[in-house]
Write a protein that holds these residues in place. Structure first.
Motif, PDB file in Angstrom:
ATOM      1  N   LYS A  33       0.769  -1.357  -0.048  1.00 18.88           N
ATOM      2  CA  LYS A  33      -0.162   0.056   0.000  1.00 18.88           C
ATOM      3  C   LYS A  33       0.801   1.427  -0.136  1.00 18.88           C
ATOM      4  O   LYS A  33       1.904   1.207   0.462  1.00 18.88           O
ATOM      5  CB  LYS A  33      -0.877   0.125   1.310  1.00 18.88           C
ATOM      6  N   GLY A  34       0.481   2.259  -0.733  1.00 19.70           N
ATOM      7  CA  GLY A  34       1.117   3.522  -0.667  1.00 19.70           C
ATOM      8  C   GLY A  34       0.239   4.481   0.334  1.00 19.70           C
ATOM      9  O   GLY A  34      -0.183   3.749   1.249  1.00 19.70           O
ATOM     10  N   GLN A  35       0.512   5.833   0.303  1.00 18.90           N
ATOM     11  CA  GLN A  35      -0.196   6.697   1.316  1.00 18.90           C
ATOM     12  C   GLN A  35      -1.578   6.705   1.367  1.00 18.90           C
ATOM     13  O   GLN A  35      -2.303   6.939   2.449  1.00 18.90           O
ATOM     14  CB  GLN A  35       0.122   8.006   0.685  1.00 18.90           C
ATOM     15  N   ASP A  36      -2.498   6.211   0.455  1.00 20.87           N
ATOM     16  CA  ASP A  36      -3.695   5.942   0.267  1.00 20.87           C
ATOM     17  C   ASP A  36      -4.010   4.526   0.769  1.00 20.87           C
ATOM     18  O   ASP A  36      -3.779   3.526   0.124  1.00 20.87           O
ATOM     19  CB  ASP A  36      -4.481   6.160  -1.161  1.00 20.87           C
ATOM     20  N   ARG A  37      -4.467   4.521   2.101  1.00 23.35           N
ATOM     21  CA  ARG A  37      -4.539   3.120   2.938  1.00 23.35           C
ATOM     22  C   ARG A  37      -5.548   2.377   2.144  1.00 23.35           C
ATOM     23  O   ARG A  37      -5.543   1.050   2.561  1.00 23.35           O
ATOM     24  CB  ARG A  37      -4.743   3.481   4.263  1.00 23.35           C
ATOM     25  N   ASN A  38      -6.390   2.793   1.256  1.00 25.70           N
ATOM     26  CA  ASN A  38      -7.523   1.754   0.908  1.00 25.70           C
ATOM     27  C   ASN A  38      -6.977   1.397  -0.564  1.00 25.70           C
ATOM     28  O   ASN A  38      -7.856   0.508  -1.015  1.00 25.70           O
ATOM     29  CB  ASN A  38      -8.730   2.863   0.776  1.00 25.70           C
ATOM     30  N   ASP A  39      -6.022   2.032  -1.147  1.00 29.74           N
ATOM     31  CA  ASP A  39      -5.399   1.434  -2.416  1.00 29.74           C
ATOM     32  C   ASP A  39      -4.319   0.608  -2.271  1.00 29.74           C
ATOM     33  O   ASP A  39      -3.071   0.982  -2.107  1.00 29.74           O
ATOM     34  CB  ASP A  39      -4.945   2.584  -3.304  1.00 29.74           C
ATOM     35  N   ARG A  40      -4.403  -0.655  -2.222  1.00 27.44           N
ATOM     36  CA  ARG A  40      -3.546  -1.740  -2.195  1.00 27.44           C
ATOM     37  C   ARG A  40      -3.331  -1.999  -3.792  1.00 27.44           C
ATOM     38  O   ARG A  40      -3.989  -1.798  -4.796  1.00 27.44           O
ATOM     39  CB  ARG A  40      -4.059  -3.183  -1.731  1.00 27.44           C
ATOM     40  N   HIS A  41      -1.840  -2.250  -4.058  1.00 22.41           N
ATOM     41  CA  HIS A  41      -1.511  -2.428  -5.472  1.00 22.41           C
ATOM     42  C   HIS A  41      -0.405  -3.503  -5.258  1.00 22.41           C
ATOM     43  O   HIS A  41       0.108  -3.803  -4.352  1.00 22.41           O
ATOM     44  CB  HIS A  41      -0.971  -1.173  -5.886  1.00 22.41           C
ATOM     45  N   ILE A  42       0.020  -3.807  -6.387  1.00 24.40           N
ATOM     46  CA  ILE A  42       1.175  -4.867  -6.918  1.00 24.40           C
ATOM     47  C   ILE A  42       2.504  -4.349  -7.298  1.00 24.40           C
ATOM     48  O   ILE A  42       2.313  -3.828  -7.994  1.00 24.40           O
ATOM     49  CB  ILE A  42       0.560  -6.101  -7.496  1.00 24.40           C
ATOM     50  N   GLY A  43       3.424  -5.022  -6.748  1.00 18.04           N
ATOM     51  CA  GLY A  43       4.543  -4.566  -7.190  1.00 18.04           C
ATOM     52  C   GLY A  43       5.738  -5.720  -7.158  1.00 18.04           C
ATOM     53  O   GLY A  43       5.325  -6.826  -6.714  1.00 18.04           O
ATOM     54  N   TYR A  44       6.939  -5.382  -7.359  1.00 20.68           N
ATOM     55  CA  TYR A  44       7.905  -6.603  -7.292  1.00 20.68           C
ATOM     56  C   TYR A  44       9.354  -6.175  -6.993  1.00 20.68           C
ATOM     57  O   TYR A  44       9.419  -4.892  -7.075  1.00 20.68           O
ATOM     58  CB  TYR A  44       7.947  -7.320  -8.497  1.00 20.68           C
ATOM     59  N   ALA A  45      10.071  -6.954  -6.659  1.00 20.23           N
ATOM     60  CA  ALA A  45      11.526  -6.758  -6.398  1.00 20.23           C
ATOM     61  C   ALA A  45      12.304  -7.891  -6.688  1.00 20.23           C
ATOM     62  O   ALA A  45      11.754  -9.082  -7.184  1.00 20.23           O
ATOM     63  CB  ALA A  45      11.883  -6.943  -4.759  1.00 20.23           C
TER      64      ALA A  45
END
Length: 234
Positions: free
Chosen positions: A119-131
């Protein structure tokens, strides 16, 4: 070979699995490397406040407190021993501000790609990333940004195809399961199916390949497939 999961299940080992006292351990992604089995798992405290005994709040602690840890075992069934914390929220204005959850680890060539939800600063907006890393032991380098898959997306399940393409199943708003595709792990990703089971609420996809066919395991969130709330469906 009977492809039905319930026809193929065997008894579980009593001393197997992965446990962390005082923490929940969920959604492991297990790989074999360097003679060991490695379980990359979500882990977070049972309760942030020791006096808080509300079950819903305890469960939702993962929204802010989940981290991704790595554990090792000599057998795929375990028991696994904790080795390290792999990823945690970066804070500040980073796209992975807080919560690292739902790991999915795949290897493409010499590169390990660890997909996860955050999640970023918008706590309702989960998103997908990778490392990425050249080793299961790290170090892990976070991508420059999250993947542009839409608002509040979760549960990445990723598989590389023999021709080099990457496909991902993930959950979108409304408990829909979508499929995205890219020519390489670093994208760009295109959503090629926005809802694989229209009208059915599903989450937590896990995809595998057997006898030339694609298979997927999911949670039947509203019991629309199995008739039972949150049961597993193949």
């Amino acid at each position: 070979m009977d492809e039905r999961i319930n026809a193929r299940l065997l008894p579980a080992r009593r001393d197997g699995g992965f446990r962390l006292p005082g923490k929940y351990v969920w959604c492991s992604s297990v790989v074999f490397a360097d003679g060991k089995w490695h379980a990359f798992s979500s882990a977070w405290p049972e309760r942030e406040d020791p006096d808080d005994h509300d079950d819903v709040q305890v469960l939702q602690n993962y929204w802010t407190l989940s981290t991704i840890v790595r554990a090792e075992a000599d057998d795929p069934e375990g028991p696994y021993t904790l080795c390290e914390t792999v990823l945690e929220g970066q804070g500040g204005d980073h796209w992975s501000y807080e919560c690292c959850h739902n790991p999915c680890l795949v290897r493409i060539g010499d590169t390990w790609i660890l997909y996860f939800q955050t999640k970023g600063q918008d706590r309702n907006d989960r998103h997908i990333g990778y490392a990425t890393s050249t080793s299961v032991y790290g170090p892990w380098v976070l991508a420059d940004d999250a993947l542009p898959l839409g608002y509040n997306v979760t549960n990445p399940s990723v598989w590389p195809e023999p021709d080099g393409r990457v496909r991902m199943a993930f959950r979108t708003e409304g408990m829909k399961i979508a499929i995205a595709e890219a020519a390489a792990y670093d994208g760009p990703y295109e959503i090629v199916n926005h809802d694989i089971c229209p009208g059915v609420k599903l989450e937590d996809p896990f995809r595998y390949h057997l006898n030339g066919r694609y298979h997927m395991l999911l949670e039947d969130n509203a019991g629309q497939v199995t008739g039972d709330l949150r049961h597993g469906v193949h």
